[in-house]
Design an enzyme around this catalytic site. Structure first.
Site, short mmCIF file in Angstrom:
data_model
loop_
_atom_site.label_atom_id
_atom_site.label_comp_id
_atom_site.label_asym_id
_atom_site.label_seq_id
_atom_site.Cartn_x
_atom_site.Cartn_y
_atom_site.Cartn_z
N HIS A 55 12.92 10.24 12.47
CA HIS A 55 12.72 11.33 11.50
C HIS A 55 14.03 12.04 11.15
CE1 HIS A 55 8.26 11.27 12.93
NE2 HIS A 55 8.47 10.43 11.93
N HIS A 103 3.41 2.72 6.40
CA HIS A 103 2.62 2.86 7.63
C HIS A 103 2.66 4.35 8.00
CE1 HIS A 103 3.65 -1.40 7.60
NE2 HIS A 103 2.76 -1.64 8.55
N SER A 163 5.87 11.32 9.69
CA SER A 163 6.76 11.11 8.55
C SER A 163 6.24 11.71 7.23
CB SER A 163 7.06 9.62 8.37
OG SER A 163 5.88 8.85 8.37
N GLU A 216 -1.96 3.88 4.76
CA GLU A 216 -2.37 3.83 6.16
C GLU A 216 -3.60 2.92 6.26
OE1 GLU A 216 -1.49 4.81 9.37
OE2 GLU A 216 -3.41 3.89 9.87
N GLY A 228 -0.05 -1.69 4.22
CA GLY A 228 1.24 -1.19 3.73
C GLY A 228 2.13 -2.29 3.19
N ASP A 266 7.31 1.45 8.87
CA ASP A 266 7.27 1.89 10.28
C ASP A 266 6.04 1.31 10.97
OD1 ASP A 266 7.62 3.29 12.63
OD2 ASP A 266 6.87 5.18 11.82
C1 LIG Z 1 4.21 3.93 14.10
S1 LIG Z 1 2.78 4.53 13.31
C2 LIG Z 1 3.39 5.39 11.93
C3 LIG Z 1 4.04 6.67 12.20
C4 LIG Z 1 4.53 7.42 10.99
N1 LIG Z 1 5.27 6.56 10.07
C5 LIG Z 1 5.40 8.56 11.41
O1 LIG Z 1 6.63 8.42 11.46
O2 LIG Z 1 4.85 9.62 11.70
C6 LIG Z 1 2.13 3.09 12.57
C7 LIG Z 1 0.88 3.35 11.73
O3 LIG Z 1 0.63 2.17 10.96
C8 LIG Z 1 -0.77 1.97 10.85
N2 LIG Z 1 -0.91 0.56 10.48
C9 LIG Z 1 -1.00 -0.55 11.26
N3 LIG Z 1 -0.98 -1.67 10.51
C10 LIG Z 1 -0.86 -1.27 9.22
C11 LIG Z 1 -0.75 -1.95 7.97
N4 LIG Z 1 -0.76 -3.29 7.89
N5 LIG Z 1 -0.64 -1.21 6.85
C12 LIG Z 1 -0.62 0.15 6.90
N6 LIG Z 1 -0.71 0.85 8.05
C13 LIG Z 1 -0.82 0.15 9.19
C14 LIG Z 1 -1.29 2.38 12.20
O4 LIG Z 1 -2.66 2.73 12.11
C15 LIG Z 1 -0.39 3.58 12.53
O5 LIG Z 1 -0.98 4.77 12.07
#
Ligand SMILES: C[S@@+](CC[C@H](N)C(=O)[O-])C[C@H]1O[C@@H](n2cnc3c(N)ncnc32)[C@H](O)[C@@H]1O
Length: 281
Positions: free
Chosen positions: A18, A41, A101, A119, A145, A165
């Site tokens: 971040h 993500h 994020s 998401e 994503g 991410d």
């Molecule tokens: C590491 S976390 C994201 C954290 C966020 N970017 C942050 O910095 O606060 C990963 C997220 O991706 C979601 N996720 C997993 N596979 C995904 C996909 N193919 N497309 C979108 N989201 C996905 C998960 O549910 C999770 O909420």
């Protein structure tokens, strides 16, 4: 797939990611022209640090938990801490929540910018909708994503950032990430892309780097924060951000910012920072 970011929210990797995210957005918003931000993500937006999930590993205590009373000198760290404080509940003793994020990015973005959060898990996407301030130009999409790159790139603004991410629960996540970077940069060669990756003993990230060096892509900067030696046997040793087309002098600025962050998060001096061009101009 049932990844829950709540276990990790506010840990050293989130803080590193971040700080870099906000530093990029600060530089992109120096010009008044609108930009596009895609967070592929996005997560749930706001995490309760005292929830059962977060308390299980208490990872945040070695991340944002160490910054509660910090008074950094570096302007990018000051901006990050201001954003983290403004978006979450704090007591006089500690952070009680930590923003993800989406909320952090919105502190830096303007009303004229266009923002898309993707998401996959419906429950997390609903929570994100609840956590976001009502604002024009901001949408939450429940879906994949990686697939969203096809729908949104290149953006009409032709300026901006894509944050990728993923959770790295799938064995082939690095492969999917590389494919996404190649595809995204083909569609939008002058977009800025920031991709997070884990640094573990297994060395998967090294294979990812080697493959990108052969890819023909240019201007790839690595900003890594190693909380402990990279050959430590257990868990997450470091947090990596790969930036394609970084803003001018981001490398120099992050050398200073991450150096100071290391002193704050790794007082026993077992950590290190690696800033390096994987591929130059
Ligand atoms: C590491 S976390 C994201 C954290 C966020 N970017 C942050 O910095 O606060 C990963 C997220 O991706 C979601 N996720 C997993 N596979 C995904 C996909 N193919 N497309 C979108 N989201 C996905 C998960 O549910 C999770 O909420």
């Amino acid at each position: 797939m049932n990844y829950r970011h709540a276990f990790h929210a506010g840990n050293f990797a989130d803080v590193h990611k971040h700080v870099v995210l906000l530093a990029i957005l600060a530089r992109l918003t120096r010009k008044p022209t609108p930009l596009f931000f895609l967070d592929t993500h996005a997560g749930r937006g706001l995490y309760d640090l005292h929830s059962e999930d977060a308390s299980r590993g208490d990872e945040w205590r070695e991340g944002i938990g160490r910054l509660h009373e910090a008074q950094p000198a570096n302007p990018d760290l000051v901006a990050y801490l201001q954003a983290a404080s403004a978006t979450s509940e704090k007591t006089s003793r500690q952070f009680r929540q930590y923003a993800g994020s989406p909320l952090l990015a919105l502190t830096a973005l303007r009303a004229t910018d266009r923002v898309v959060f993707v998401e996959q898990q419906p429950q997390e996407a609903r929570a994100l909708e609840r956590a976001l301030p009502r604002r024009r130009g901001v949408s939450v999409i429940t879906g994949d994503g990686y697939a969203s790159l096809k729908g949104y790139l290149p953006p009409k603004e032709n300026r901006g950032l894509v944050l990728i991410d993923p959770p790295y629960e799938a064995a082939d996540e690095f492969v999917a990430l590389e494919k996404a970077l190649r595809f995204g940069l083909e569609r939008w060669p002058n977009g800025v892309f920031a991709a997070w990756y884990p640094i573990k003993l297994d060395g998967d990230y090294r294979r990812f780097h080697a493959s990108l060096q052969q890819s023909g892509l240019r201007k790839l900067l690595l900003l890594e924060f190693h909380a402990k030696p990279v050959d430590s046997p257990m868990g997450l040793n470091g947090s990596g951000m790969l930036i394609a087309n970084p803003p001018w002098q981001l490398d120099t600025a992050m050398r200073e910012a991450l150096g100071e962050l290391l002193q704050l998060l790794s007082p026993d001096k077992t950590g290190s920072v690696r800033i390096e061009w994987l591929v130059g101009e």
